[in-house]
Each structure stands twice: as structure tokens, then as C-alpha cells.
Design a protein around this motif. Structure first.
Motif, PDB file in Angstrom:
ATOM      1  N   GLY A 184       0.882  -1.170  -0.014  1.00  0.00           N
ATOM      2  CA  GLY A 184      -0.025   0.057   0.056  1.00  0.00           C
ATOM      3  C   GLY A 184       0.571   1.423  -0.015  1.00  0.00           C
ATOM      4  N   GLY A 185       2.201   1.067  -0.338  1.00  0.00           N
ATOM      5  CA  GLY A 185       3.116   2.253  -0.333  1.00  0.00           C
ATOM      6  C   GLY A 185       3.307   2.788  -1.865  1.00  0.00           C
ATOM      7  N   THR A 186       4.359   3.584  -2.111  1.00  0.00           N
ATOM      8  CA  THR A 186       4.648   4.069  -3.427  1.00  0.00           C
ATOM      9  C   THR A 186       5.913   3.873  -3.806  1.00  0.00           C
ATOM     10  N   TYR A 187       5.932   3.310  -5.104  1.00  0.00           N
ATOM     11  CA  TYR A 187       7.268   3.145  -5.540  1.00  0.00           C
ATOM     12  C   TYR A 187       7.460   4.075  -6.508  1.00  0.00           C
ATOM     13  N   ASN A 188       8.742   4.953  -6.531  1.00  0.00           N
ATOM     14  CA  ASN A 188       9.181   6.103  -7.426  1.00  0.00           C
ATOM     15  C   ASN A 188      10.341   5.531  -7.967  1.00  0.00           C
ATOM     16  N   SER A 189      10.355   5.102  -9.367  1.00  0.00           N
ATOM     17  CA  SER A 189      11.508   4.224 -10.019  1.00  0.00           C
ATOM     18  C   SER A 189      12.585   5.322 -10.444  1.00  0.00           C
ATOM     19  N   ASN A 190      12.231   6.552 -10.655  1.00  0.00           N
ATOM     20  CA  ASN A 190      13.294   7.690 -11.032  1.00  0.00           C
ATOM     21  C   ASN A 190      13.968   6.805 -12.176  1.00  0.00           C
ATOM     22  N   SER A 191      13.006   6.370 -13.108  1.00  0.00           N
ATOM     23  CA  SER A 191      13.438   5.918 -14.650  1.00  0.00           C
ATOM     24  C   SER A 191      14.572   4.651 -14.571  1.00  0.00           C
ATOM     25  N   LYS A 192      14.536   4.159 -13.499  1.00  0.00           N
ATOM     26  CA  LYS A 192      15.562   2.990 -13.348  1.00  0.00           C
ATOM     27  C   LYS A 192      15.036   1.681 -13.750  1.00  0.00           C
ATOM     28  N   LYS A 193      15.547   0.501 -13.731  1.00  0.00           N
ATOM     29  CA  LYS A 193      15.369  -0.846 -14.223  1.00  0.00           C
ATOM     30  C   LYS A 193      15.363  -1.569 -12.807  1.00  0.00           C
ATOM     31  N   VAL A 194      14.633  -2.452 -12.775  1.00  0.00           N
ATOM     32  CA  VAL A 194      14.416  -3.365 -11.716  1.00  0.00           C
ATOM     33  C   VAL A 194      14.733  -4.758 -12.504  1.00  0.00           C
ATOM     34  N   THR A 195      15.549  -5.724 -11.842  1.00  0.00           N
ATOM     35  CA  THR A 195      15.971  -7.016 -12.556  1.00  0.00           C
ATOM     36  C   THR A 195      15.315  -8.072 -11.696  1.00  0.00           C
ATOM     37  N   LEU A 196      14.660  -8.971 -11.977  1.00  0.00           N
ATOM     38  CA  LEU A 196      14.238  -9.921 -11.328  1.00  0.00           C
ATOM     39  C   LEU A 196      15.251 -11.144 -11.578  1.00  0.00           C
ATOM     40  N   ILE A 231       5.356 -11.065  -7.101  1.00  0.00           N
ATOM     41  CA  ILE A 231       5.473  -9.889  -7.392  1.00  0.00           C
ATOM     42  C   ILE A 231       4.112  -9.359  -7.115  1.00  0.00           C
ATOM     43  N   SER A 232       4.023  -8.502  -6.423  1.00  0.00           N
ATOM     44  CA  SER A 232       2.691  -7.645  -5.928  1.00  0.00           C
ATOM     45  C   SER A 232       2.247  -6.642  -7.016  1.00  0.00           C
ATOM     46  N   ALA A 233       0.850  -6.143  -7.029  1.00  0.00           N
ATOM     47  CA  ALA A 233       0.625  -5.128  -8.020  1.00  0.00           C
ATOM     48  C   ALA A 233       1.573  -3.705  -7.736  1.00  0.00           C
ATOM     49  N   GLU A 234       2.254  -3.357  -9.032  1.00  0.00           N
ATOM     50  CA  GLU A 234       3.044  -2.444  -9.092  1.00  0.00           C
ATOM     51  C   GLU A 234       3.191  -1.675 -10.364  1.00  0.00           C
ATOM     52  N   THR A 235       3.733  -0.558 -10.538  1.00  0.00           N
ATOM     53  CA  THR A 235       3.977   0.071 -11.598  1.00  0.00           C
ATOM     54  C   THR A 235       5.514   0.260 -11.802  1.00  0.00           C
ATOM     55  N   PHE A 236       6.177  -0.432 -12.924  1.00  0.00           N
ATOM     56  CA  PHE A 236       7.598  -0.228 -13.067  1.00  0.00           C
ATOM     57  C   PHE A 236       7.983   0.708 -14.183  1.00  0.00           C
ATOM     58  N   TYR A 237       9.148   1.203 -14.412  1.00  0.00           N
ATOM     59  CA  TYR A 237       9.484   1.982 -15.451  1.00  0.00           C
ATOM     60  C   TYR A 237      10.046   0.896 -16.356  1.00  0.00           C
ATOM     61  N   ASP A 238      11.169   0.646 -16.022  1.00  0.00           N
ATOM     62  CA  ASP A 238      11.883  -0.832 -16.907  1.00  0.00           C
ATOM     63  C   ASP A 238      11.801  -2.164 -15.790  1.00  0.00           C
ATOM     64  N   ILE A 239      11.450  -3.292 -16.336  1.00  0.00           N
ATOM     65  CA  ILE A 239      11.377  -4.469 -15.602  1.00  0.00           C
ATOM     66  C   ILE A 239      12.032  -5.480 -16.538  1.00  0.00           C
ATOM     67  N   GLU A 240      13.017  -6.328 -16.185  1.00  0.00           N
ATOM     68  CA  GLU A 240      13.616  -7.250 -16.728  1.00  0.00           C
ATOM     69  C   GLU A 240      13.748  -8.717 -15.898  1.00  0.00           C
ATOM     70  N   ILE A 241      12.966  -9.958 -16.620  1.00  0.00           N
ATOM     71  CA  ILE A 241      13.069 -11.067 -15.738  1.00  0.00           C
ATOM     72  C   ILE A 241      14.573 -11.861 -16.317  1.00  0.00           C
ATOM     73  N   ASN A 242      15.524 -11.977 -15.554  1.00  0.00           N
ATOM     74  CA  ASN A 242      16.459 -12.559 -15.762  1.00  0.00           C
ATOM     75  C   ASN A 242      17.019 -13.689 -14.823  1.00  0.00           C
ATOM     76  N   LYS A 243      16.022 -14.604 -14.562  1.00  0.00           N
ATOM     77  CA  LYS A 243      16.159 -15.822 -13.552  1.00  0.00           C
ATOM     78  C   LYS A 243      16.813 -16.981 -14.218  1.00  0.00           C
TER      79      LYS A 243
END
Length: 271
Positions: free
Chosen positions: A32-44, A52-64
Motif C-alpha cells: 500500500g505504499g508508493t514506488y518511485n522508480s526514477n526511470s531505473k530498471k528492476v531486474t528479477l 510480484i505484487s501489484a506495481e508500476t515499473f519503469y523498466d523491468i527485466e526477468i533474468n532468472k
């Protein structure tokens, strides 16, 4: 920066002020918080299942290197989705949405979306979808409106009804192996539809000179095109190991689609 897992508590804000992108090996929980990506990438990049909960990502990569990432809510991607290794598991309620102007890589046998995903906007798009261990893309031309939306899902399973229409431009048989749903869920755009075979043997395609796109009209399969293209040489004999077929006009009615033919030699039922 590397995190074993990440939780954003209710009323809190996570601002990504680090100079580098972040890697997350565990679950992503937004309570229930807020995520501010600042135009960065999250890699799983975890080796176990990641939730992964409900979220808004700027860039997201799956690299498992193994296992999956399971969506527990709607996930929006506002810039780029990168499919490198590992699969996203989605449902109609827990949807992966690539928003207007955003892009996605087209996936591979090592990485795809297992379940439905949505594309919003006026961008031509290749949906990196698959089912189980089978990767099988579907693509559409650019819709006309920035708010138009299409949802796609692939099924490595028979549709179950193989009734075919005989007019106009008849087809005699359709695939008993696989099909795709492509639904227009917002707007009124008509688009061309492209189906890919990533492996001719897996899709049961031995010949493509009379290959067609078949569309289920609610009571029977109908011929949606008379034009064939492939991604490499080898059509019609022998068939290319990978290839695609695209409708020769925009489609005005959607879901489901599969491979069909008119007297072709592939192992499909004949009515």
C-alpha cells in the motif's frame, strides 16, 4: 544494488535514488505504499519462485537462471519490458500491462509470459507469450488510438472444435495443437494479425504454401488470409524451421486464431 527481497509498507514511499539499477532475488511486496522508480530498471534474478505484487515499473527485466515470477496483482510497465530468462506467470486478474509508448522484447524459448498480457496504445507490438514450456508469439499492427488496448494469450492445447467454413476462400483443416486468443479490450481499432511458428515440428507444420490464419467466428473456423510470409528461406518446401504468417488485411473480429490450411499436408484434421 542487490536485494534478497523488497517490501514497501503502507503509507511509505520507496524512491530509487541509487545511481544504478537494482536486482531483486526475492519477492516484491507493495503493501500500500508508493514506488518511485526514477526511470531505473528492476531486474528479477532469483533462483526460486518470486512473487510480484501489484506495481508500476519503469523498466523491468526477468533474468532468472531458473524458475518463474508470479504476479499477485496488476503490473504496469511504463517504458520497457525485457524478457531474458525465466517466465512471468499471469492471470486475467493479475495482468501484465505494457502501457502506451512502452516496448517489449519478443521473448524466447527461455523467457515468455505464461498467461494473458495486455498492450495499450498505438504501437505495433509482438506479444512474447507462451504456455508451459512452449514459446509462441503473436503480433499485431499499430492500432489507431493511444488508449486502444489488446490482450493476448497462447494455449499449447487443442481448441476442441474443428468445424470449418467453406465460403469465402475455404479452408479444410485447422491445427489440433495450439491456438491464440487476441482480444480487443478497448477502442475500435482494426489491426493485422501475425502468428509465429517457433519450431515447425512443435507446431506440426510440414508445408507452408497453403498455410492460412484461421479465425474462430463463434461457430466455425474461417480463412483470415491468403498471404504467407516466413522469417527465413525454405518455404514452401522444405518448411522453414521458424516462420510467420500475417493476415493480408486488417482483422475486424478477434479471438481465437490458429494455423489452418486448404488441403495442406500437415497433421491437422480434415472435415
Amino acid at each position: 544494488y542487490n536485494f534478497g527481497g523488497l517490501t514497501i509498507n503502507a503509507g511509505k514511499t520507496l524512491i530509487e535514488n541509487t545511481p544504478a539499477n537494482i536486482n531483486v532475488a526475492g519477492d516484491w511486496n507493495n503493501l500500500g505504499g508508493t514506488y518511485n522508480s526514477n526511470s531505473k530498471k528492476v531486474t528479477l534474478n532469483g533462483t526460486a519462485v518470486q512473487n510480484i505484487s501489484a506495481e508500476t515499473f519503469y523498466d523491468i527485466e526477468i533474468n532468472k537462471p531458473s524458475n518463474t515470477a508470479i504476479l499477485g496483482g496488476v503490473v504496469n510497465v511504463t517504458h520497457a519490458l525485457t524478457m531474458t530468462s525465466g517466465n512471468f506467470i499471469t492471470t486475467a486478474a493479475n495482468l501484465l500491462i505494457v502501457t502506451s509508448g512502452s516496448t517489449s522484447t519478443s521473448g524466447s524459448a527461455l523467457s515468455f509470459v505464461d498467461g494473458p498480457m495486455k498492450k495499450v496504445g498505438s504501437d505495433a507490438f509482438v506479444f512474447p507469450v507462451g504456455d508451459g514450456t512452449t514459446w509462441a508469439r503473436i503480433a499485431m499492427s499499430a492500432p489507431s488510438g493511444p488508449a486502444d488496448a489488446f490482450t493476448a494469450q497462447y494455449f499449447y492445447a487443442p481448441f476442441g472444435d474443428y468445424t470449418v467454413t467453406q465460403v469465402p476462400n475455404p479452408i479444410t483443416n485447422v491445427s489440433t495443437i495450439e491456438y491464440w486468443n487476441l482480444d480487443r479490450t478497448a477502442g475500435a481499432s482494426n489491426v493485422t494479425v501475425k502468428l509465429y511458428w517457433e519450431n515447425a515440428t512443435t507446431s506440426g507444420i510440414a508445408k507452408c504454401s497453403d498455410l492460412r490464419i484461421a479465425h474462430w467466428n463463434g461457430s466455425a473456423w474461417e480463412n483470415n488470409n491468403d498471404a504467407v510470409t516466413t522469417t527465413s528461406a525454405g518455404c514452401p518446401n522444405p518448411v522453414a524451421e521458424s516462420g510467420d504468417i500475417v493476415t493480408n488485411a486488417v482483422v475486424t473480429s478477434f479471438s481465437p486464431f490458429t494455423f489452418g490450411g486448404n488441403g495442406w499436408t500437415n497433421p491437422l484434421p480434415v472435415e
